[in-house]
Every structure is written in C-alpha cells, then in structure tokens.
Design a protein around this motif. Structure first.
Motif, PDB file in Angstrom:
ATOM      1  N   ILE A 166       0.861  -1.305   0.086  1.00 21.84           N
ATOM      2  CA  ILE A 166      -0.010  -0.140   0.011  1.00 21.84           C
ATOM      3  C   ILE A 166       0.826   1.359  -0.027  1.00 21.84           C
ATOM      4  CG2 ILE A 166      -1.391   1.241   1.554  1.00 21.84           C
ATOM      5  CD1 ILE A 166      -2.667  -1.551   2.423  1.00 21.84           C
ATOM      6  N   ASP A 167       0.450   2.299  -0.991  1.00 25.90           N
ATOM      7  CA  ASP A 167       1.179   3.431  -1.033  1.00 25.90           C
ATOM      8  C   ASP A 167       0.267   4.493  -0.231  1.00 25.90           C
ATOM      9  OD1 ASP A 167       2.168   5.985  -1.263  1.00 25.90           O
ATOM     10  OD2 ASP A 167       2.373   5.737  -3.457  1.00 25.90           O
ATOM     11  N   PRO A 168       0.354   4.906   0.823  1.00 23.23           N
ATOM     12  CA  PRO A 168      -0.668   6.028   1.520  1.00 23.23           C
ATOM     13  C   PRO A 168      -1.140   6.797   0.788  1.00 23.23           C
ATOM     14  CG  PRO A 168       1.132   5.034   3.149  1.00 23.23           C
ATOM     15  CD  PRO A 168       1.408   4.744   1.823  1.00 23.23           C
ATOM     16  N   ALA A 169      -0.460   7.511  -0.128  1.00 24.79           N
ATOM     17  CA  ALA A 169      -0.557   8.430  -0.878  1.00 24.79           C
ATOM     18  C   ALA A 169      -1.671   8.383  -1.869  1.00 24.79           C
ATOM     19  CB  ALA A 169       0.592   9.216  -1.610  1.00 24.79           C
ATOM     20  N   ASN A 170      -1.818   6.912  -2.394  1.00 28.40           N
ATOM     21  CA  ASN A 170      -2.841   6.791  -3.072  1.00 28.40           C
ATOM     22  C   ASN A 170      -3.958   6.336  -2.684  1.00 28.40           C
ATOM     23  OD1 ASN A 170      -1.087   7.252  -5.310  1.00 28.40           O
ATOM     24  ND2 ASN A 170      -0.136   5.078  -5.423  1.00 28.40           N
ATOM     25  N   VAL A 171      -4.351   6.195  -1.308  1.00 30.01           N
ATOM     26  CA  VAL A 171      -5.357   5.491  -0.823  1.00 30.01           C
ATOM     27  C   VAL A 171      -6.458   6.621  -0.604  1.00 30.01           C
ATOM     28  CG1 VAL A 171      -6.322   4.638   1.427  1.00 30.01           C
ATOM     29  CG2 VAL A 171      -4.079   3.833   0.669  1.00 30.01           C
ATOM     30  N   VAL A 172      -7.567   6.358  -0.897  1.00 28.69           N
ATOM     31  CA  VAL A 172      -8.805   7.098  -0.716  1.00 28.69           C
ATOM     32  C   VAL A 172     -10.040   6.728   0.376  1.00 28.69           C
ATOM     33  CG1 VAL A 172      -8.728   8.101  -3.122  1.00 28.69           C
ATOM     34  CG2 VAL A 172     -10.166   5.930  -2.569  1.00 28.69           C
ATOM     35  N   HIS A 173      -9.829   5.358   0.512  1.00 28.40           N
ATOM     36  CA  HIS A 173     -10.842   4.881   1.555  1.00 28.40           C
ATOM     37  C   HIS A 173     -10.526   3.695   2.153  1.00 28.40           C
ATOM     38  CE1 HIS A 173     -14.385   2.999   3.171  1.00 28.40           C
ATOM     39  NE2 HIS A 173     -15.121   4.221   3.325  1.00 28.40           N
ATOM     40  N   PRO A 269     -14.510 -13.230  10.973  1.00 29.36           N
ATOM     41  CA  PRO A 269     -12.977 -12.800  11.169  1.00 29.36           C
ATOM     42  C   PRO A 269     -12.980 -11.302  10.577  1.00 29.36           C
ATOM     43  CG  PRO A 269     -12.914 -14.790   9.595  1.00 29.36           C
ATOM     44  CD  PRO A 269     -14.370 -14.411   9.898  1.00 29.36           C
ATOM     45  N   SER A 270     -12.214 -10.557  11.355  1.00 29.95           N
ATOM     46  CA  SER A 270     -11.815  -9.081  11.362  1.00 29.95           C
ATOM     47  C   SER A 270     -11.262  -9.031   9.774  1.00 29.95           C
ATOM     48  CB  SER A 270     -10.880  -8.441  12.064  1.00 29.95           C
ATOM     49  OG  SER A 270      -9.577  -9.209  12.286  1.00 29.95           O
ATOM     50  N   HIS A 271     -11.636  -7.631   9.337  1.00 30.43           N
ATOM     51  CA  HIS A 271     -10.912  -7.454   7.777  1.00 30.43           C
ATOM     52  C   HIS A 271     -10.783  -5.990   7.724  1.00 30.43           C
ATOM     53  CE1 HIS A 271     -15.257  -7.258   6.919  1.00 30.43           C
ATOM     54  NE2 HIS A 271     -14.910  -6.168   6.336  1.00 30.43           N
ATOM     55  N   VAL A 272      -9.597  -5.561   6.924  1.00 28.38           N
ATOM     56  CA  VAL A 272      -9.612  -4.255   6.570  1.00 28.38           C
ATOM     57  C   VAL A 272      -9.606  -4.101   5.048  1.00 28.38           C
ATOM     58  CG1 VAL A 272      -7.069  -4.481   7.269  1.00 28.38           C
ATOM     59  CG2 VAL A 272      -8.254  -2.165   6.965  1.00 28.38           C
ATOM     60  N   THR A 273     -10.226  -3.437   4.563  1.00 30.28           N
ATOM     61  CA  THR A 273     -10.089  -3.177   3.119  1.00 30.28           C
ATOM     62  C   THR A 273      -9.814  -1.495   2.524  1.00 30.28           C
ATOM     63  OG1 THR A 273     -11.997  -4.545   2.858  1.00 30.28           O
ATOM     64  CG2 THR A 273     -11.667  -3.153   0.795  1.00 30.28           C
ATOM     65  N   VAL A 274      -8.805  -1.586   1.827  1.00 34.74           N
ATOM     66  CA  VAL A 274      -8.145  -0.455   1.381  1.00 34.74           C
ATOM     67  C   VAL A 274      -8.678  -0.177  -0.195  1.00 34.74           C
ATOM     68  CG1 VAL A 274      -5.969   0.963   1.193  1.00 34.74           C
ATOM     69  CG2 VAL A 274      -6.253  -0.879   2.770  1.00 34.74           C
ATOM     70  N   THR A 275      -9.226   0.848  -0.742  1.00 38.51           N
ATOM     71  CA  THR A 275      -9.475   1.343  -1.893  1.00 38.51           C
ATOM     72  C   THR A 275      -8.429   2.420  -2.484  1.00 38.51           C
ATOM     73  OG1 THR A 275     -11.696   0.888  -1.397  1.00 38.51           O
ATOM     74  CG2 THR A 275     -11.116   2.073  -3.162  1.00 38.51           C
ATOM     75  N   ASN A 276      -7.747   2.145  -3.185  1.00 40.61           N
ATOM     76  CA  ASN A 276      -7.044   3.139  -3.937  1.00 40.61           C
ATOM     77  C   ASN A 276      -7.563   4.193  -4.781  1.00 40.61           C
ATOM     78  OD1 ASN A 276      -4.780   2.107  -2.415  1.00 40.61           O
ATOM     79  ND2 ASN A 276      -4.001   1.139  -4.149  1.00 40.61           N
ATOM     80  N   LYS A 277      -7.006   5.333  -5.260  1.00 35.90           N
ATOM     81  CA  LYS A 277      -7.590   6.008  -6.201  1.00 35.90           C
ATOM     82  C   LYS A 277      -7.362   5.532  -7.779  1.00 35.90           C
ATOM     83  CE  LYS A 277      -3.526   8.996  -6.277  1.00 35.90           C
ATOM     84  NZ  LYS A 277      -2.993  10.542  -5.992  1.00 35.90           N
ATOM     85  N   GLU A 278      -8.021   5.942  -8.459  1.00 36.94           N
ATOM     86  CA  GLU A 278      -7.853   5.486  -9.937  1.00 36.94           C
ATOM     87  C   GLU A 278      -6.844   5.848 -10.302  1.00 36.94           C
ATOM     88  OE1 GLU A 278     -11.312   5.120 -12.874  1.00 36.94           O
ATOM     89  OE2 GLU A 278     -10.197   6.880 -13.807  1.00 36.94           O
ATOM     90  N   ILE A 279      -5.668   5.334 -11.182  1.00 35.17           N
ATOM     91  CA  ILE A 279      -4.643   5.713 -12.006  1.00 35.17           C
ATOM     92  C   ILE A 279      -4.825   5.232 -13.370  1.00 35.17           C
ATOM     93  CG2 ILE A 279      -3.174   5.792  -9.858  1.00 35.17           C
ATOM     94  CD1 ILE A 279      -2.124   2.943 -10.998  1.00 35.17           C
ATOM     95  N   ILE A 280      -4.013   5.865 -14.125  1.00 35.07           N
ATOM     96  CA  ILE A 280      -3.977   5.593 -15.785  1.00 35.07           C
ATOM     97  C   ILE A 280      -2.625   4.825 -15.853  1.00 35.07           C
ATOM     98  CG2 ILE A 280      -4.127   6.354 -17.940  1.00 35.07           C
ATOM     99  CD1 ILE A 280      -6.463   6.832 -16.478  1.00 35.07           C
TER     100      ILE A 280
END
Length: 412
Positions: A166-173, A269-280
């Motif tokens: 994960i690149d935190p700069a790309n995370v939106v949610h 089970p616990s879970h964590v979901t990371v959504t990244n911003k769209e990239i080209i």
C-alpha cells in the motif's frame, strides 16, 4: 482438505510447540499482574518457545485465584500483591493484562521500579494518561526500562506484507471491521464498566483505529461521525457495546471503523479493506484514442488474529475508455490472493526475519520485546508517539459519540 489439516496442525503447534525451548542462563524473568485469561495467549504460550523468557511469578487480588492460575500454567511463584512483584529484584519484566483503568497506575509503578513493561492494549484510558506515561523521565535515562504497548497484530508477517502493498498517498478509503460474538460477553465484564474504562472502542475497536492510522500513515484530522449503542439501564450506559466511526485524514481520504461486542453467533474474522484512487496505466497495445484505467482494492482478512486463518485479496478493476468521450469500451477484474504465515512467505525485505509458521502474533511481539531489552535490532515496534496518537484518536471518537473519553486515574 489439505489446507484444513495444515491449519489444524499450525494451531496445535502454536499452543503446544514441537519442542519446549531450553532457557538460557540470562533469560528474562516475567511477573504477571493479575490472573487474566489473556495472559496465556499473550505471554505464557509464546514464552514456551522463547529461550530467553521465563514466566516466574503471578499475583492477583485473590491469592487463591493466583495459586490456581499458577498451578494451571506451571508458574513457580505466587505473590501476595502486585507490589511484591514489581519490587522483587529477581523479576526483570512485568506483563500488565489488568482492566484498562489500572494500566496507567501499574505501568508507572513498574517503570519507577526499573521493570521492563509489556502493557496490554489499549495502553491506558485516555490521551492525558498516555502523555504522562510515555513521557516519564525514567524512560529517557541511560539503560531505561523498555515499555511496549502490546499491539500484537502489528508484529504478524501478514500485516507487514499487507502494508508493503500500500502507498498511503494513493489511498482514498479504508474500512476496518471487527467483532466478538454476543455469547462471549456479558454485562458484568469490564468491557461494560465505565470506571474500568470499558467500551467496544477500547476493546476490539482500538485495533480498527490503529489499522486506519497505519495504512494512511497519518493521524486523523477529524472524527466526522461516531454512532454508538450502549445499554440504557443507568449502570452500563457510558460503555458502547458497538460503534461505527468515520474519520477524515490529511490526504482527504476517509477511514471507517466498526466493531461490536454483541456480534452474531458465528464469529466473523476481522477484515480491513483499502481502496486506492484510480490511476491511468500505460498500455502500448492500445490505439492512441484509448486509455487504460486501474482501480485497486486490497483486503486483509483476519488482520487481528492471523494465525488461525488469513488471506490477502488484491482486486484490480480495469477499464478501457475512449479518450475523447470517456465512454467505457471494456471493463474487467483481475484477482489474486496471498498468505504470509512467516516472514519468509512475505518475502522482500522481510524474508530473513525469524519465525515459524506456528508462531502467533504474540510470539512475534515477544521476540521483538526481548530484542529491544537485549539491545538488539527490532524490525517492528510501537513507539511512544504511536501510542500517544492512538489514545488521541480514541478520545476523538469518544468525544464525537457523546459518551466522552474514559476517566483519568487519580494515581500520581
């Protein structure tokens, strides 16, 4: 079937290691404050396979309970009081699994007595206590005691591998979810006692909030909303049995966290979901009039107790679009999954770190705790600023919920 057999074997070895470790001459001797059930999972079992750890003594408010606990777990000494343990020169470290409201007092007492402290999470009741505890002058002296907030899940290989994706700069949610089934709790538990700093956010929820902080690699700017449910009997009404909170982070991303102590019968089970911003993404096979867009979603299932079962899912959604009109020409998904029960399986920068497939997260945590005490390199840690920031986030959520932060200890 093979995976089920593997899981059963791994769990069996986690609690009954293949070979009890022979203890070295300068092994660290631990005293446990309180005959708490979590002590077996968090320290007693991990110590069995660690050659530098001996569980030496236990104390409890009820000596008979401490004696029964010691007999059950093969602990050689029972002390009359917590003071007897922290004042014993033969004890090097203390583990504090007491109710949340007692963490601050006994951690301060232990540190002032020169003991290394492994402190159950949450470290204290609120950020006021955290600021004082983690800023004690004794902690900045030469040969200072080691203090660690026991966020065991952060020491597990799968968590390290997940963060590396994960690149935190790309995370939106980010959405982090955990639960405990209703049949494992009751109104008499410390979870529902305000004076003992109870509440679902203080229990499982603190894992969720930590996940948001670590994956955004930042502290929240604001708690946008925090909905809670609590018993309305006038006794337990300040302790949330579930919550759902939403935070805004500096990059504009939104983090959501939810947990319950009154969950459904079957444990999810616990879970964590990371959504990244769209990239080209570049695709030279496409005509110049088209472009390729990618949106990635990553999920770590069972981010709290990964030993029993976990999985990292990576889902990439692709679209081929017309550059002029924006119309979608084609859309598809690509999915992959990974598991990492050891750092070798995690690969990359982690490949050479120690560990066996049956090591629970607490065992990995103990490895690093001992390494820090012995002056060796620690690959993972929860430092002072981290623990203070964690309590500030919990306070932020409790303020927004209307229940208010947990009470501050009168101990000085």
């Amino acid at each position: 079937m093979a995976s089920l057999v593997s899981m059963v074997g791994r769990i069996y070895q986690a609690f009954i290691p293949p070979q009890q470790a022979a203890k070295v001459e300068d092994a660290l001797k631990f005293g446990i404050l309180g005959a708490a059930g979590i002590a077996q999972l968090a320290l007693i079992t991990p110590a069995k396979s660690h050659p530098e750890v001996i569980i030496q003594a236990v104390s409890a408010r009820d000596r008979k309970r401490a004696e029964a606990f010691a007999k059950s777990h093969g602990i050689p000494e029972v002390r009359d009081s917590y003071e007897d343990i922290i004042n014993d020169p033969n004890i090097d470290c203390v583990f504090i699994p007491l109710p949340n409201s007692l963490h601050y007092e006994w951690a301060v007492r232990a540190i002032r007595a020169g003991k290394h402290v492994l402190l159950e999470k949450p470290s204290v009741s609120n950020s006021t206590e955290a600021e004082i505890l983690f800023s004690l002058p004794e902690l900045s002296q030469p040969n200072a005691p080691v203090l660690l907030e026991a966020f065991h899940s952060r020491f597990f290989p799968a968590w390290s591998y997940f963060r590396s994706l994960i690149d935190p700069a790309n995370v939106v949610h980010i959405n982090a979810v955990s639960m405990i089934p209703w049949w494992l709790t009751s109104k008499d538990d410390s979870h529902f006692n305000y004076e003992l700093s109870g509440g679902s956010m203080m229990a499982m929820g603190t894992y969720n909030l930590a996940a948001l902080r670590l994956l955004f690699d930042a502290e929240p700017e604001e708690c946008l909303d925090c909905e809670v449910h609590a018993y309305t009997d006038g006794i337990h009404d300040k302790c949330d049995y579930d919550f759902r909170a939403q935070f805004r982070f500096p990059n504009g991303g939104i983090g959501e966290a939810s947990s319950t102590l009154r969950g459904p019968t079957f444990w999810s089970p616990s879970h964590v979901t990371v959504t990244n911003k769209e990239i080209i993404v570049e695709d030279k096979s496409l005509p110049e009039s088209q472009l390729k867009a990618q949106k990635r979603e990553l999920t770590l299932h069972s981010f709290i107790h990964g030993l029993y079962w976990h999985r990292i899912d990576i889902k990439d959604v692709y679209e081929i679009r017309d550059q002029d009109t924006g119309n979608v020409i084609r859309k598809w998904e690509e999915k992959t999954s990974r598991k990492a029960y050891t750092f070798k399986e995690a690969g990359g920068d982690f490949a050479d770190l120690p560990g066996e497939s049956y090591w629970i997260s607490y065992r990995h945590q103990l490895e690093q705790f001992v390494n820090r005490i012995k002056g060796r390199k620690t690959q993972h840690w929860v430092d002072r600023s981290d623990s203070i920031a964690q309590m500030k986030m919990l306070d932020m959520a409790y303020e927004k919920s209307g229940l208010g932060p947990r009470p501050t200890s009168s101990f000085k």
